[in-house]
Scaffold this motif. Structure first.
Motif, mmCIF file in Angstrom:
data_model
loop_
_atom_site.group_PDB
_atom_site.id
_atom_site.type_symbol
_atom_site.label_atom_id
_atom_site.label_comp_id
_atom_site.label_asym_id
_atom_site.label_seq_id
_atom_site.Cartn_x
_atom_site.Cartn_y
_atom_site.Cartn_z
ATOM 1 N N LEU A 54 1.033 1.861 -3.606
ATOM 2 C CA LEU A 54 1.719 1.344 -4.803
ATOM 3 C C LEU A 54 1.313 -0.105 -5.078
ATOM 4 O O LEU A 54 1.071 -0.493 -6.213
ATOM 5 N N ILE A 55 1.262 -0.896 -3.991
ATOM 6 C CA ILE A 55 0.925 -2.323 -4.176
ATOM 7 C C ILE A 55 -0.505 -2.465 -4.666
ATOM 8 O O ILE A 55 -0.781 -3.197 -5.630
ATOM 9 N N ALA A 56 -1.428 -1.718 -4.026
ATOM 10 C CA ALA A 56 -2.830 -1.817 -4.445
ATOM 11 C C ALA A 56 -2.960 -1.362 -5.900
ATOM 12 O O ALA A 56 -3.648 -1.986 -6.708
ATOM 13 N N GLY A 57 -2.273 -0.267 -6.232
ATOM 14 C CA GLY A 57 -2.359 0.275 -7.590
ATOM 15 C C GLY A 57 -1.801 -0.677 -8.626
ATOM 16 O O GLY A 57 -2.298 -0.748 -9.751
ATOM 17 N N SER A 58 -0.771 -1.459 -8.233
ATOM 18 C CA SER A 58 -0.163 -2.369 -9.208
ATOM 19 C C SER A 58 -1.163 -3.421 -9.680
ATOM 20 O O SER A 58 -1.033 -3.972 -10.763
ATOM 21 N N GLY A 59 -2.200 -3.674 -8.851
ATOM 22 C CA GLY A 59 -3.227 -4.651 -9.241
ATOM 23 C C GLY A 59 -4.001 -4.214 -10.464
ATOM 24 O O GLY A 59 -4.600 -5.027 -11.156
ATOM 25 N N VAL A 101 7.760 -6.744 -3.594
ATOM 26 C CA VAL A 101 9.172 -6.923 -3.237
ATOM 27 C C VAL A 101 9.897 -5.576 -3.230
ATOM 28 O O VAL A 101 10.650 -5.251 -2.298
ATOM 29 N N LEU A 102 9.640 -4.762 -4.258
ATOM 30 C CA LEU A 102 10.278 -3.444 -4.321
ATOM 31 C C LEU A 102 9.915 -2.602 -3.099
ATOM 32 O O LEU A 102 10.766 -1.936 -2.499
ATOM 33 N N SER A 103 8.644 -2.643 -2.713
ATOM 34 C CA SER A 103 8.199 -1.870 -1.556
ATOM 35 C C SER A 103 8.903 -2.345 -0.296
ATOM 36 O O SER A 103 9.332 -1.544 0.539
ATOM 37 N N LEU A 104 9.056 -3.680 -0.173
ATOM 38 C CA LEU A 104 9.712 -4.231 1.029
ATOM 39 C C LEU A 104 11.177 -3.791 1.078
ATOM 40 O O LEU A 104 11.671 -3.365 2.126
ATOM 41 N N PHE A 146 4.578 -3.631 9.879
ATOM 42 C CA PHE A 146 4.327 -2.920 8.626
ATOM 43 C C PHE A 146 4.730 -3.779 7.423
ATOM 44 O O PHE A 146 3.973 -3.917 6.457
ATOM 45 N N ALA A 147 5.930 -4.383 7.542
ATOM 46 C CA ALA A 147 6.417 -5.207 6.419
ATOM 47 C C ALA A 147 5.480 -6.385 6.176
ATOM 48 O O ALA A 147 5.137 -6.706 5.036
ATOM 49 N N LEU A 148 5.023 -7.008 7.300
ATOM 50 C CA LEU A 148 4.111 -8.144 7.147
ATOM 51 C C LEU A 148 2.815 -7.714 6.493
ATOM 52 O O LEU A 148 2.280 -8.414 5.619
ATOM 53 N N SER A 149 2.309 -6.528 6.890
ATOM 54 C CA SER A 149 1.039 -6.137 6.265
ATOM 55 C C SER A 149 1.224 -5.846 4.787
ATOM 56 O O SER A 149 0.318 -6.073 3.996
ATOM 57 N N LEU A 150 2.423 -5.362 4.396
ATOM 58 C CA LEU A 150 2.680 -5.171 2.974
ATOM 59 C C LEU A 150 2.609 -6.513 2.236
ATOM 60 O O LEU A 150 2.016 -6.615 1.165
ATOM 61 N N ILE A 151 3.222 -7.546 2.853
ATOM 62 C CA ILE A 151 3.218 -8.868 2.224
ATOM 63 C C ILE A 151 1.789 -9.382 2.093
ATOM 64 O O ILE A 151 1.366 -9.864 1.034
ATOM 65 N N LEU A 201 -0.960 -7.641 2.043
ATOM 66 C CA LEU A 201 -1.673 -6.848 1.042
ATOM 67 C C LEU A 201 -1.316 -7.322 -0.374
ATOM 68 O O LEU A 201 -2.190 -7.505 -1.216
ATOM 69 N N GLY A 202 -0.006 -7.521 -0.577
ATOM 70 C CA GLY A 202 0.439 -7.995 -1.888
ATOM 71 C C GLY A 202 -0.228 -9.317 -2.238
ATOM 72 O O GLY A 202 -0.698 -9.513 -3.357
ATOM 73 N N ALA A 203 -0.308 -10.220 -1.233
ATOM 74 C CA ALA A 203 -0.905 -11.536 -1.486
ATOM 75 C C ALA A 203 -2.378 -11.394 -1.817
ATOM 76 O O ALA A 203 -2.895 -12.059 -2.726
ATOM 77 N N ILE A 204 -3.065 -10.495 -1.112
ATOM 78 C CA ILE A 204 -4.504 -10.321 -1.369
ATOM 79 C C ILE A 204 -4.715 -9.790 -2.789
ATOM 80 O O ILE A 204 -5.525 -10.312 -3.563
#
Lengths: 535, 212
Positions: free
Chosen positions: A453-458, A471-474, A505-510, A512-515
């Motif tokens: 979802l995060i990658a797709g939002s880009g 944030v929603l994913s977290l 997992f949560a950190l990697s989501l963050i 990923l979101g930042a990248i």
């Protein structure tokens, strides 16, 4: 943000009153909307800077305007202005004929090399003779001012004509095929127009079209030595992808065929194939998206013309008509009611084009399809029961439906931005429901849905949207973690129950979101850099 | 000499007239973005196309520098009016040249005295405050320099939308055409630009009070 339309109306209204020379009642407006105080101050300060129209006019007034002599010409009246220069109607005194004279703006011919190229191109253009091409008489220089003269066409441009009222289908076909024949003549003489657009097609009193401003686009579009801002110079809406991307070496006759298709598209639908908020968005669309089908915009567009138009607008030059003549032939076949040379796209092409038209929907439906196929396999081999299968099926169907509805809303320009946020939110809610009620919550492999979802939002190219999805994913994952420790006691025996896993997992989501946000940000900066209009 | 940016334009003028080169440079530096923005708006209003006005600004600055001793005014208002008149001549020349009339009008001397009429002729008066008291008039000039300084700090597309809509007084339709964007998009851009300008003006204001 939600008050913006009202705020805009208030401020614009105020500005219009100021500009009309009225005295808007500031005090009354501020009583109702005290928050506008500093905006009004800004607007008033800016108004104070605006040049009073009389200021320059009065300075120019003491110079007798007309008739003015310019070499062997007598300038009669100004007929148009463009980025390149001003066009006058003029009388050539020695031959006593009326011509159009175009003065080239000095800043467009900065270097001797530039001037040389301009003269070469203009001379090449002057050799052309065709009944639907504006004939160039002479190229020259007078008082340091470069100019060329051409046939004067009494009438209006196709752009002006189109702004007045839409054209009938027969008229459109006649105009575009005539213009295509003229462009074929240009091509046969080794000239590529490069800047075909409605404003470069003149119509005389009998509605005969004349192509003008050909070949010169090359001189005024900077090549390799030019500044980066030259990349999207001109009018991207009518530009072929290879031209819009600045791959000047690839720009050939096929680019003109694309532009003819874009003109046909606009004549049929009233809008050019791609026109977006920013130059970058327009450019990205030209490069990677399919335009909406003309019949979706105007249901009265005949199917045959839609096919012809879309063939011209193919991304790859080789997929377009082989020549402008082939396009003209097909348009004439259409008029005669004969079978067209263009074939409807086969199923594979249609699917491919659909995916490019609606990538967000296609990617979701694709992912759902794969997911559902796996599920059918499970059901077939008896690993899951009927009730479970039913639940999965209904959820997948609901998700597909939500996606289709959201895509519809994204299509409306006014709703595009809010619809994306709602869509993203619904996606994460649906994923949460699937994980909570169908899969094993935080223990399920389906949590890979979050990074997806995060990658797709880009793909929407908005930093803020990526942030919201992260944030929603977290939050959603947080709910899963709570669910795992409180209610999935049976699973806790089989799985690693340390918190470290979830934190990781949560950190990697963050991260990923930042990248993703970083990449989008870079793209935005590039957009600002390249998207600047040319001086 | 105080370092405050805008309150003391009159002082800078006085010092510069005494021959203080630092003050004179400061005085000219202060007005550069003002001239840039006004020049651009004037030329583009006239030619209805995007034009590089930097030559005009350069010429105006040089002429103002050269003729500085002829400037007889004291206040900011007189100073900006004077600059604006030199600028207007250069703009008119530019436009004339552009239109193919190469004949350059003999430069008229900018009158030394009687700078009073500049205000009326050059539209400095703010419509919302028709009967400005002297202190208001002073503030208003202050705002003029401040708004151009702030405008110069904005990103290009913000500057462009403001120049087109506010200074060239184009309706949004035409702004959209010139910027090759949709009408709602330029309206959004304009709102954001005005907001940014407000913030930037606030910052300029703070800088003044900080320094002053």
């Amino acid at each position: 943000m939600k008050d913006d339309p009202q705020r805009l109306d208030l401020l614009d209204d105020y500005l219009m009153q100021l500009q009309a020379g009225l005295r808007p009642d500031r005090a009354a407006l501020l009583r109702e909307h005290p928050e506008l105080a500093s905006s009004l101050k800004c607007i008033e300060a800016l108004e104070g800077l605006a040049p009073p129209a009389a200021e320059i006019d009065s300075l120019l007034a003491d110079v007798p305007e007309m008739p003015r002599n310019f070499g062997p010409y007598e300038l009669l009246e100004e007929v148009g202005r463009g980025g390149m220069g001003v066009v006058y109607k003029a009388r050539q005194i020695d031959l006593d004929r009326v011509v159009a004279i175009k003065m080239i703006l000095a800043s467009h011919l900065a270097s001797p090399e530039h001037i040389r190229r301009f003269q070469i191109e203009a001379r090449a253009a002057a050799r052309l003779r065709h009944s639907n091409i504006v004939h160039i008489h002479e190229v020259g220089q007078c008082h340091g001012q470069h100019y060329f003269t051409m046939e004067h066409i009494e009438g209006e441009s196709l752009a002006e004509r189109l702004a007045r009222q839409p054209l009938a289908v027969e008229e459109i076909v006649r105009l575009v095929s005539t213009v295509a024949r003229a462009v074929e003549h240009l091509h046969s003489q080794g000239i590529v127009h490069r800047d075909l657009k409605p404003s470069n097609i003149l119509l005389d009193c009998e509605n005969q079209p004349y192509v003008t401003d050909f070949g010169l686009a090359k001189v005024f579009t900077p090549g390799s030595e030019a500044t980066a801002t030259g990349v999207i110079a001109g009018t991207p809406s009518y530009m072929a992808p290879e031209q819009a991307a600045g791959r000047n070496a690839e720009v050939g006759p096929a680019a003109d065929i694309y532009s003819l298709g874009a003109i046909l598209y606009e004549l049929l639908t009233g809008e050019p194939p791609f026109r977006r908020e920013s130059p970058l968005d327009t450019l990205l669309d030209i490069l990677s998206r399919e335009p909406r089908l003309p019949r979706e915009i105007n249901a009265r567009v005949p199917r045959g013309l839609e096919l012809i138009c879309m063939k011209c607008l193919s991304k790859s030059p080789t997929d377009r008509y082989a020549s402008a003549a082939a396009l003209a032939d097909d348009l004439e076949r259409y008029v005669q009611g004969e079978p067209l040379a263009v074939r409807p796209p086969h199923l594979g092409q249609r699917i491919y084009q659909w995916v490019r038209r609606q990538p967000a929907l296609a990617s979701r439906l694709g992912a759902l399809g794969v997911f559902y196929l796996v599920e059918i396999g499970n059901y077939h081999y008896g690993t899951v029961d009927w009730a479970f299968h039913l639940r999965i099926t209904s959820l997948a169907a609901a998700w597909a439906l939500v996606s289709i509805v959201c895509q519809q809303f994204v299509g409306y320009q006014r709703l595009a931005v809010p619809a994306r946020f709602v869509w993203g939110m619904l996606d994460s809610i649906l994923l949460l429901i699937v994980l909570l009620f169908v899969a094993d919550g935080a223990a399920s492999a389906l949590i890979v849905g979050y990074p997806l979802l995060i990658a797709g939002s880009g793909l929407w190219f908005h930093v803020r949207f990526v942030g919201v999805m992260t944030v929603l994913s977290l939050i959603s994952y947080g709910i899963l973690v709570v669910d795992f420790y409180c209610w999935r006691l049976n699973l806790q025996d089989h799985f690693d129950t340390s918190y470290a896993r979830h934190i990781l997992f949560a950190l990697s989501l963050i991260v990923l979101g930042a990248i993703v946000a970083g990449l989008v940000q870079r793209l935005r900066m590039l957009s600002n850099f390249y998207g600047r209009p040319l001086p | 000499m105080s370092d405050s940016r805008f309150e003391n334009v009159a002082e800078l003028i006085a010092e510069a007239r005494q021959g203080d080169a630092v003050c004179r440079d400061k005085l000219f530096g202060l007005c550069r973005s003002y001239l840039e923005i006004v020049a651009r708006a004037q030329v583009e209003t006239w030619l209805r196309a995007k034009v590089d006005a930097s030559d005009i600004v350069q010429e105006t600055m040089m002429e103002a520098f050269r003729d500085f001793e002829h400037f007889g005014g004291k206040s900011e208002q007189e100073w900006l009016g004077w600059l604006r008149r030199i600028l207007a001549h250069n703009v008119a020349d530019f436009v004339r040249r552009y239109r193919g009339t190469a004949k350059r009008q003999a430069r008229r001397e900018v009158p030394i005295r009687g700078a009073r009429d500049s205000t009326a002729a050059f539209g400095v008066a703010e419509p919302a405050a028709p009967c400005a008291t002297p202190s208001q008039a002073y503030l208003q000039i202050d705002t003029e320099l401040r708004v151009t300084a702030a405008l110069a700090t904005l990103p290009d597309d913000y500057q462009e939308v403001i120049v087109l809509r506010n200074l060239e007084r184009l309706p949004f339709n035409e702004v959209a055409q010139r910027m090759e964007r949709t009408r709602p998009a330029v309206q959004m851009l304009w709102m954001r630009a005005i907001k940014k300008l407000q913030e930037a003006m606030g910052e300029e204001g703070e800088r003044i009070t900080d320094e002053g």
